[in-house]
Design a protein around this motif. Structure first.
Motif, PDB file in Angstrom:
ATOM      1  N   ASP A 190      -2.060   4.020   1.897  1.00  0.00           N
ATOM      2  CA  ASP A 190      -1.838   3.163   0.732  1.00  0.00           C
ATOM      3  C   ASP A 190      -0.686   2.203   0.950  1.00  0.00           C
ATOM      4  O   ASP A 190      -0.798   1.010   0.689  1.00  0.00           O
ATOM      5  N   GLY A 191       0.459   2.744   1.400  1.00  0.00           N
ATOM      6  CA  GLY A 191       1.627   1.898   1.599  1.00  0.00           C
ATOM      7  C   GLY A 191       1.366   0.790   2.596  1.00  0.00           C
ATOM      8  O   GLY A 191       1.677  -0.376   2.343  1.00  0.00           O
ATOM      9  N   GLU A 192       0.753   1.149   3.712  1.00  0.00           N
ATOM     10  CA  GLU A 192       0.456   0.150   4.738  1.00  0.00           C
ATOM     11  C   GLU A 192      -0.552  -0.873   4.233  1.00  0.00           C
ATOM     12  O   GLU A 192      -0.422  -2.070   4.487  1.00  0.00           O
ATOM     13  N   SER A 193      -1.553  -0.395   3.494  1.00  0.00           N
ATOM     14  CA  SER A 193      -2.579  -1.300   2.983  1.00  0.00           C
ATOM     15  C   SER A 193      -1.994  -2.312   2.009  1.00  0.00           C
ATOM     16  O   SER A 193      -2.282  -3.501   2.074  1.00  0.00           O
ATOM     17  N   LEU A 194      -1.160  -1.812   1.093  1.00  0.00           N
ATOM     18  CA  LEU A 194      -0.551  -2.702   0.124  1.00  0.00           C
ATOM     19  C   LEU A 194       0.369  -3.714   0.799  1.00  0.00           C
ATOM     20  O   LEU A 194       0.350  -4.906   0.496  1.00  0.00           O
ATOM     21  N   ASP A 196       0.267  -4.769   3.872  1.00  0.00           N
ATOM     22  CA  ASP A 196      -0.549  -5.722   4.637  1.00  0.00           C
ATOM     23  C   ASP A 196      -1.176  -6.756   3.706  1.00  0.00           C
ATOM     24  O   ASP A 196      -1.227  -7.944   4.025  1.00  0.00           O
ATOM     25  N   TYR A 197      -1.652  -6.270   2.550  1.00  0.00           N
ATOM     26  CA  TYR A 197      -2.268  -7.184   1.584  1.00  0.00           C
ATOM     27  C   TYR A 197      -1.253  -8.210   1.101  1.00  0.00           C
ATOM     28  O   TYR A 197      -1.532  -9.419   1.062  1.00  0.00           O
ATOM     29  N   PHE A 198      -0.075  -7.747   0.730  1.00  0.00           N
ATOM     30  CA  PHE A 198       0.954  -8.659   0.230  1.00  0.00           C
ATOM     31  C   PHE A 198       1.371  -9.667   1.296  1.00  0.00           C
ATOM     32  O   PHE A 198       1.589 -10.849   1.006  1.00  0.00           O
ATOM     33  N   GLN A 199       1.488  -9.214   2.520  1.00  0.00           N
ATOM     34  CA  GLN A 199       1.886 -10.123   3.597  1.00  0.00           C
ATOM     35  C   GLN A 199       0.815 -11.176   3.855  1.00  0.00           C
ATOM     36  O   GLN A 199       1.129 -12.341   4.120  1.00  0.00           O
ATOM     37  N   ARG A 200      -0.458 -10.768   3.741  1.00  0.00           N
ATOM     38  CA  ARG A 200      -1.540 -11.744   3.906  1.00  0.00           C
ATOM     39  C   ARG A 200      -1.500 -12.785   2.789  1.00  0.00           C
ATOM     40  O   ARG A 200      -1.700 -13.984   3.024  1.00  0.00           O
ATOM     41  N   TYR A 210       6.687 -10.411  -3.779  1.00  0.00           N
ATOM     42  CA  TYR A 210       6.473  -8.974  -3.968  1.00  0.00           C
ATOM     43  C   TYR A 210       7.722  -8.189  -3.600  1.00  0.00           C
ATOM     44  O   TYR A 210       8.540  -8.621  -2.776  1.00  0.00           O
ATOM     45  N   VAL A 211       7.864  -7.047  -4.228  1.00  0.00           N
ATOM     46  CA  VAL A 211       8.943  -6.107  -3.929  1.00  0.00           C
ATOM     47  C   VAL A 211       8.342  -4.710  -3.920  1.00  0.00           C
ATOM     48  O   VAL A 211       7.629  -4.334  -4.848  1.00  0.00           O
ATOM     49  N   ILE A 212       8.606  -3.962  -2.864  1.00  0.00           N
ATOM     50  CA  ILE A 212       8.147  -2.567  -2.781  1.00  0.00           C
ATOM     51  C   ILE A 212       9.364  -1.665  -2.703  1.00  0.00           C
ATOM     52  O   ILE A 212      10.246  -1.858  -1.858  1.00  0.00           O
ATOM     53  N   ASP A 213       9.417  -0.701  -3.578  1.00  0.00           N
ATOM     54  CA  ASP A 213      10.531   0.242  -3.645  1.00  0.00           C
ATOM     55  C   ASP A 213      10.070   1.579  -3.075  1.00  0.00           C
ATOM     56  O   ASP A 213       9.181   2.221  -3.631  1.00  0.00           O
ATOM     57  N   PHE A 214      10.663   1.983  -1.953  1.00  0.00           N
ATOM     58  CA  PHE A 214      10.308   3.247  -1.317  1.00  0.00           C
ATOM     59  C   PHE A 214      11.359   4.311  -1.621  1.00  0.00           C
ATOM     60  O   PHE A 214      12.531   4.009  -1.843  1.00  0.00           O
ATOM     61  N   LEU A 430      -4.688   2.567  -5.689  1.00  0.00           N
ATOM     62  CA  LEU A 430      -3.804   1.453  -5.346  1.00  0.00           C
ATOM     63  C   LEU A 430      -4.522   0.449  -4.450  1.00  0.00           C
ATOM     64  O   LEU A 430      -4.437  -0.766  -4.644  1.00  0.00           O
ATOM     65  N   LYS A 431      -5.235   0.967  -3.472  1.00  0.00           N
ATOM     66  CA  LYS A 431      -5.913   0.093  -2.516  1.00  0.00           C
ATOM     67  C   LYS A 431      -7.027  -0.695  -3.186  1.00  0.00           C
ATOM     68  O   LYS A 431      -7.258  -1.856  -2.876  1.00  0.00           O
TER      69      LYS A 431
END
Length: 676
Positions: A190-194, A196-200, A210-214, A430-431
């Motif tokens: 999920d994390g990688e997919s999201l 990757d999607y945001f970067q695309r 976008y901001v992702i909080d880990f 999420l995906k």
């Protein structure tokens, strides 16, 4: 054991042989297929039960029984008062087969009698008879990808097949398959997919934010994103924002948190959204600050939420100057839960609704509320006491002095939950969500374009001969002009009376009959008219609340023979003749008929990105940019003829401009960030 999903359905009309002792079969599978065919024809389900495997790994003996065999057993006596469903009734029907020396299996036990009724038409509901053909699977997946809901998706297949009886699967099977397909659509993690999607998305438009909080284990805790169009839209319609987390909880139990506004047609528009790990003050502060940073630190003037205390605390921290209102729909839907226990519940509910919806002044509301509390002895009800203490946040007569962009105080329609209705549900992953996100926004953009087209090319007939009706028809979108015409219709029931004149201020009492509790009630509205400023103000505050002139004000204008209203009463927010910049922003879900404007916007946006980067940490350079942009803006506005090529390079005639620091909304002053 499952039957091959690609096998065609069994022909119900063919003869089915009854099992008999001594029958021989070439394999274990052949025994099962034979008994399964018989079971389907008769109307029961089967399953493997016992088997014996030799040292060489070969099955020496096995049994297949009716699934209603054995006795029902309770898992716990603690919950003995909570009944549960069970199929077990100790049915004895079964067959057993043993391996012969020639390698074939022979039926050694055959018991055909059941201890329950058999209904052949029930067979299609048994799991053993379910088959999902590849063609049906693919069709479900394709329809799901374009946003067709499971129910509608399955219905089209049912109609084509000739009814549910002709299908070898049901709605639950379809939902399970679609859910499984969605999980695989964007990859494994999920994390990688999201990410990757945001970067695309950002590669396609650098203004995607976008901001992702880990957390400490590198698992997604919170995330927020807004595409370029949403950021640009905020500049035009970011004055009033609605925010809610009560609608959608995905399968990871992360509250869905979209920021929603309304456009010039009154349609919902997305201004960014997030997914949160919890609903604490700390989490909301993180989300609000992320959103504020995305919108160039320009907070909304007004925000609507539910009664969440953590949300309220976060708003006071991040948006201290914003007007904060509670959604009335959320409050009123709690009435049964909070008051059902009272013997006079129905009467209490009616009195509460009358006080909330039918009070026209604060004094009237307070009087009706106190009368309700006294009549039904509700002094000890903490919920009602808390609501009254916060009445300035939710009671219509207490919030009507503030502009809420037409968002209803009494209905659910303005809720941000409605924005993604039909595209996501409580099991959305999420995906999957990032895929459906584009589908939902594409649909909203198309609806706005259609409304724009109709407003430009179709006009409602005027109801009156007054010039101000033609004014609003020529400038407002059809949806907002229709609201204005609704006020015009009230003129029939309004009668103005001049009661006082003091200098330029005239005071009118406008009498109107309104329907309250299914009865006609005479109401008197006070309207002030300032002849010097040509201003009109009504105690109903409709213009302040919705941006639409009320019938009481119009009634006074007519009495004073005023045929047109000043421009101050024609709100730019509702105009149909303005070209708004966000409509030219390139996104993954928009296509434009005028390619030049979109390309020019993209070109200028990239140039502005480069300029801002040069001055990101230098106040002197930032001041230069602000002055330069203000000058460019003034020159472009001055060139109303459109002859841009003839604009002089001299700045001596440029009108003075404000030199105070300003941040352009929808620009790129905020860099995309990743927090961990």
């Amino acid at each position: 054991m499952d039957i091959d999903s690609n096998n065609p359905s069994l022909n119900e009309s063919e003869e089915v042989e009854e099992p008999q002792k001594g029958m021989c079969f070439s394999s274990k599978q052949e025994v099962y297929d034979f008994y399964a065919k018989y079971a389907k024809h008769v109307g029961f389900a089967i399953a493997y039960r016992t088997q014996n495997v030799g040292d060489d790994g070969e099955v020496k003996y096995f049994g297949i029984e009716c699934t209603r065999t054995r006795k029902r057993t309770k898992k716990s006596e603690v919950n003995s008062l909570k009944p549960s469903l069970s199929t077990k009734i100790d049915c004895k029907a079964r067959v057993r087969a043993s391996l012969r020396k020639d390698g074939r299996y022979m039926l050694t036990t055959v018991m055909l009698e059941h201890t329950h009724d058999l209904t052949p038409t029930d067979s299609r509901h048994f799991a053993m008879n379910k088959r999902f053909l590849t063609l049906a699977k693919r069709r479900l997946e394709i329809n799901d990808e374009v946003g067709i809901g499971v129910a509608e998706n399955l219905h089209s297949i049912v109609v084509e097949a000739g009814g549910y009886e002709a299908l070898t699967f049901d709605e639950r099977d379809a939902r399970n398959h679609i859910e499984s397909a969605r999980k695989l659509r964007l990859g494994v993690g999920d994390g990688e997919s999201l990410r990757d999607y945001f970067q695309r998305m950002q590669q396609q438009n650098s203004n995607f934010y976008y901001v992702i909080d880990f957390d400490e284990d590198c698992r997604i805790r919170n995330l927020f994103w807004a595409d370029a169009r949403s950021r640009a839209t905020y500049e035009a319609f970011g004055d009033v924002v609605s925010f809610d987390t009560t609608y959608l909880t995905n399968k990871y139990d992360m509250p869905f948190a979209p920021f929603i506004g309304v456009n010039h047609h009154g349609q919902l528009i997305l201004l960014g959204c997030g997914l949160l790990c919890n609903e604490s003050t700390e989490t909301f502060v993180w989300l609000f600050r992320s959103w504020l940073s995305c919108m160039s630190d320009a907070p909304p003037k007004a925000i609507i939420t539910d009664q969440c205390k953590a949300m309220q605390n976060a708003i006071e921290i991040v948006f201290p100057k914003a007007q904060h209102r509670w959604c009335l729909w959320h409050i009123m839907k709690k009435i049964p839960e909070k008051l059902r226990g009272y013997s006079q519940y129905e009467h209490i509910k009616l009195a509460l609704e009358n006080a909330v919806y039918d009070s026209f002044t604060k004094a009237e509301f307070d009087k009706e509320w106190q009368a309700m509390i006294s009549k039904f002895n509700l002094y000890d009800n903490e919920w009602l006491g808390a609501l009254y203490g916060e009445r300035h946040r939710w009671v219509p007569v207490y919030v009507k002095d503030i502009f809420w962009a037409g968002m209803s105080i009494a209905q659910r329609s303005e809720s941000m939950s409605a924005f993604f209705d039909g595209y996501v549900n409580s099991k959305t992953t999420l995906k999957q969500f990032v895929e459906l996100y584009d589908n939902a926004l594409r649909s909203k953009v198309e609806k706005e374009k259609k409304a724009d087209f109709k407003s430009r090319h179709k006009l409602y007939d005027c109801l009156t001969i007054y010039g101000f009706e033609k004014q609003f028809r020529a400038t407002y979108t059809n949806a907002k002009f229709k609201e204005f015409q609704g006020e015009l219709k009230r003129l029939i029931y309004c009668n103005p009376l001049l009661v006082k004149e003091e200098g330029s201020i005239s005071t009118y009492h406008v009498k109107e009959f309104v329907v309250v509790d299914e009865k006609l009630k005479p109401m008197e509205f006070v309207v002030y008219y300032n002849s010097t400023e040509c201003e009109v103000q009504c105690m109903c505050r409709l213009f302040e609340f919705r941006g639409i002139m009320c019938g009481h004000s119009l009634c006074v204008l007519i009495a004073r023979c005023i045929n047109e209203v000043p421009d101050k009463y024609i709100m730019p927010r509702w105009r149909k003749d303005l070209e708004r910049g966000y409509t030219f922003v390139r996104t993954t879900y928009t296509n434009f008929g005028v390619g030049f404007n979109a390309k020019f916007h993209d070109k200028m946006q990239k140039l502005l990105n480069e300029i801002v980067e040069l001055a990101s940490n230098d106040e002197g350079k930032q001041k230069i940019i602000e002055l330069g942009l203000a000058e460019i803006k003034a020159r472009v506005r001055k060139d109303e003829s459109g002859c841009g090529s003839n604009v002089s390079h001299s700045t001596s005639n440029v009108p003075p401009f404000d030199t105070s620091p300003k941040s352009p909304i929808g620009g790129c002053t905020t860099k995309t960030s990743m927090s961990s």
